[in-house]
Motif scaffolding. Structure first.
Motif, PDB file in Angstrom:
ATOM      1  N   ASN A  32      -9.966   1.340   3.330  1.00 39.61           N
ATOM      2  CA  ASN A  32     -10.480   1.747   2.020  1.00 39.61           C
ATOM      3  C   ASN A  32      -9.351   2.118   1.067  1.00 39.61           C
ATOM      4  OD1 ASN A  32     -13.158   1.335   2.707  1.00 39.61           O
ATOM      5  ND2 ASN A  32     -13.444   3.431   3.404  1.00 39.61           N
ATOM      6  N   LEU A  33      -8.342   2.775   1.582  1.00 35.32           N
ATOM      7  CA  LEU A  33      -7.212   3.156   0.733  1.00 35.32           C
ATOM      8  C   LEU A  33      -6.460   1.942   0.211  1.00 35.32           C
ATOM      9  CD1 LEU A  33      -5.855   6.259   2.646  1.00 35.32           C
ATOM     10  CD2 LEU A  33      -6.773   6.229   0.337  1.00 35.32           C
ATOM     11  N   THR A  34      -6.360   0.895   1.018  1.00 35.53           N
ATOM     12  CA  THR A  34      -5.657  -0.309   0.543  1.00 35.53           C
ATOM     13  C   THR A  34      -6.352  -0.916  -0.667  1.00 35.53           C
ATOM     14  OG1 THR A  34      -6.813  -1.855   2.016  1.00 35.53           O
ATOM     15  CG2 THR A  34      -4.767  -0.869   2.851  1.00 35.53           C
ATOM     16  N   LYS A  35      -7.638  -0.635  -0.820  1.00 35.51           N
ATOM     17  CA  LYS A  35      -8.398  -1.194  -1.939  1.00 35.51           C
ATOM     18  C   LYS A  35      -8.159  -0.442  -3.250  1.00 35.51           C
ATOM     19  CE  LYS A  35     -11.958  -2.676   1.254  1.00 35.51           C
ATOM     20  NZ  LYS A  35     -13.288  -2.385   1.787  1.00 35.51           N
ATOM     21  N   ILE A  36      -7.694   0.810  -3.151  1.00 33.57           N
ATOM     22  CA  ILE A  36      -7.534   1.589  -4.376  1.00 33.57           C
ATOM     23  C   ILE A  36      -6.082   1.882  -4.740  1.00 33.57           C
ATOM     24  CG2 ILE A  36      -9.803   2.663  -4.165  1.00 33.57           C
ATOM     25  CD1 ILE A  36      -8.339   5.220  -3.243  1.00 33.57           C
ATOM     26  N   VAL A  37      -5.170   1.717  -3.787  1.00 33.25           N
ATOM     27  CA  VAL A  37      -3.762   1.987  -4.057  1.00 33.25           C
ATOM     28  C   VAL A  37      -3.169   0.799  -4.804  1.00 33.25           C
ATOM     29  CG1 VAL A  37      -1.505   2.308  -2.962  1.00 33.25           C
ATOM     30  CG2 VAL A  37      -3.494   3.525  -2.101  1.00 33.25           C
ATOM     31  N   VAL A  38      -2.442   1.090  -5.870  1.00 31.02           N
ATOM     32  CA  VAL A  38      -1.876   0.044  -6.712  1.00 31.02           C
ATOM     33  C   VAL A  38      -0.442  -0.304  -6.285  1.00 31.02           C
ATOM     34  CG1 VAL A  38      -1.287  -0.581  -9.087  1.00 31.02           C
ATOM     35  CG2 VAL A  38      -3.325   0.787  -8.626  1.00 31.02           C
ATOM     36  N   ASP A  39       0.336   0.697  -5.913  1.00 34.84           N
ATOM     37  CA  ASP A  39       1.734   0.480  -5.548  1.00 34.84           C
ATOM     38  C   ASP A  39       1.837  -0.491  -4.365  1.00 34.84           C
ATOM     39  OD1 ASP A  39       4.630   1.139  -5.421  1.00 34.84           O
ATOM     40  OD2 ASP A  39       4.046   2.077  -3.515  1.00 34.84           O
ATOM     41  N   PRO A  40       2.553  -1.616  -4.532  1.00 35.51           N
ATOM     42  CA  PRO A  40       2.623  -2.634  -3.469  1.00 35.51           C
ATOM     43  C   PRO A  40       3.200  -2.122  -2.137  1.00 35.51           C
ATOM     44  CG  PRO A  40       3.480  -3.514  -5.532  1.00 35.51           C
ATOM     45  CD  PRO A  40       3.237  -2.050  -5.739  1.00 35.51           C
ATOM     46  N   LYS A  41       4.222  -1.280  -2.200  1.00 37.79           N
ATOM     47  CA  LYS A  41       4.811  -0.760  -0.957  1.00 37.79           C
ATOM     48  C   LYS A  41       3.827   0.155  -0.229  1.00 37.79           C
ATOM     49  CE  LYS A  41       9.724  -1.142  -1.740  1.00 37.79           C
ATOM     50  NZ  LYS A  41      11.012  -0.471  -1.718  1.00 37.79           N
ATOM     51  N   SER A  42       3.147   0.997  -0.970  1.00 39.22           N
ATOM     52  CA  SER A  42       2.159   1.889  -0.361  1.00 39.22           C
ATOM     53  C   SER A  42       1.007   1.081   0.213  1.00 39.22           C
ATOM     54  CB  SER A  42       1.626   2.888  -1.388  1.00 39.22           C
ATOM     55  OG  SER A  42       2.664   3.710  -1.842  1.00 39.22           O
ATOM     56  N   LYS A  43       0.565   0.084  -0.528  1.00 37.13           N
ATOM     57  CA  LYS A  43      -0.529  -0.773  -0.055  1.00 37.13           C
ATOM     58  C   LYS A  43      -0.123  -1.466   1.235  1.00 37.13           C
ATOM     59  CE  LYS A  43      -2.998  -2.913  -3.096  1.00 37.13           C
ATOM     60  NZ  LYS A  43      -4.438  -2.959  -3.249  1.00 37.13           N
ATOM     61  N   GLU A  44       1.117  -1.942   1.303  1.00 35.61           N
ATOM     62  CA  GLU A  44       1.613  -2.620   2.506  1.00 35.61           C
ATOM     63  C   GLU A  44       1.649  -1.664   3.697  1.00 35.61           C
ATOM     64  OE1 GLU A  44       5.766  -4.597   4.066  1.00 35.61           O
ATOM     65  OE2 GLU A  44       5.305  -4.717   1.926  1.00 35.61           O
ATOM     66  N   ARG A  45       2.114  -0.440   3.476  1.00 40.00           N
ATOM     67  CA  ARG A  45       2.155   0.551   4.561  1.00 40.00           C
ATOM     68  C   ARG A  45       0.755   0.895   5.055  1.00 40.00           C
ATOM     69  NH1 ARG A  45       7.072   4.777   3.463  1.00 40.00           N
ATOM     70  NH2 ARG A  45       8.601   3.184   2.963  1.00 40.00           N
ATOM     71  N   LEU A  46      -0.158   1.064   4.124  1.00 39.23           N
ATOM     72  CA  LEU A  46      -1.535   1.386   4.507  1.00 39.23           C
ATOM     73  C   LEU A  46      -2.189   0.224   5.246  1.00 39.23           C
ATOM     74  CD1 LEU A  46      -2.554   3.269   1.277  1.00 39.23           C
ATOM     75  CD2 LEU A  46      -2.416   4.270   3.574  1.00 39.23           C
ATOM     76  N   LEU A  47      -1.896  -0.994   4.817  1.00 39.50           N
ATOM     77  CA  LEU A  47      -2.424  -2.160   5.518  1.00 39.50           C
ATOM     78  C   LEU A  47      -1.875  -2.225   6.940  1.00 39.50           C
ATOM     79  CD1 LEU A  47      -4.178  -4.672   5.366  1.00 39.50           C
ATOM     80  CD2 LEU A  47      -2.212  -5.912   4.450  1.00 39.50           C
ATOM     81  N   HIS A  48      -0.605  -1.899   7.091  1.00 40.03           N
ATOM     82  CA  HIS A  48       0.006  -1.857   8.422  1.00 40.03           C
ATOM     83  C   HIS A  48      -0.679  -0.789   9.287  1.00 40.03           C
ATOM     84  CE1 HIS A  48       3.106  -2.265  11.474  1.00 40.03           C
ATOM     85  NE2 HIS A  48       3.219  -0.952  11.475  1.00 40.03           N
ATOM     86  N   LEU A  49      -0.934   0.386   8.714  1.00 41.42           N
ATOM     87  CA  LEU A  49      -1.621   1.450   9.451  1.00 41.42           C
ATOM     88  C   LEU A  49      -3.037   1.010   9.830  1.00 41.42           C
ATOM     89  CD1 LEU A  49      -0.504   4.580   7.384  1.00 41.42           C
ATOM     90  CD2 LEU A  49       0.090   4.082   9.769  1.00 41.42           C
TER      91      LEU A  49
END
Length: 124
Positions: A32-49
């Motif tokens: 769910n967080l990957t859907k709302i986070v805009v920053d690409p690096k943060s999105k990538e980390r959350l997707l990895h998690l």
């Protein structure tokens, strides 16, 4: 992984079901967080998690099936709703660092649960 014979099969099943439910919750939070986070690096980390949590669900489910020759019954986790879930529902915007700190806090809670379960079963 073998469980201590001092606890019942039903208790063993319950512990694994609780672990699976906890991993599912973590997976859902990170997804769910990957859907709302805009920053690409943060999105990538959350997707990895999220991917890590999904692999945990699959591994625990596989172990459950091997031990008990059936699919797990995984009710919703009994712990209080996660901080991440509440923030998402409230649509509170968080910066990437706060999101990662909350995610780490959630992981620390999961570690505590697993340590407790290991103590109950005699797993070391």
């Amino acid at each position: 992984m073998e469980f201590n014979s001092n606890i019942s099969v039903k208790d063993e099943q319950h512990l694994l079901e609780k672990a699976i439910a906890s991993e599912v919750l973590a997976f859902q939070n990170y997804s769910n967080l990957t859907k709302i986070v805009v920053d690409p690096k943060s999105k990538e980390r959350l997707l990895h998690l999220a991917n890590d949590e999904e692999s945990h669900v699959l591994a625990l489910t596989s172990k459950y099936r091997k031990l008990f020759d059936q699919n797990p019954q995984t009710p919703s986790p009994k712990r209080p709703e996660s901080i991440l879930s509440r923030k998402l529902k409230e649509h509170i915007s968080l910066d990437a660092k706060k999101i990662i700190k909350l995610a780490i806090s959630e992981e620390e809670e999961a570690i505590k649960m697993y340590n407790f379960a290991a103590q109950q079963t005699g797993i070391e």
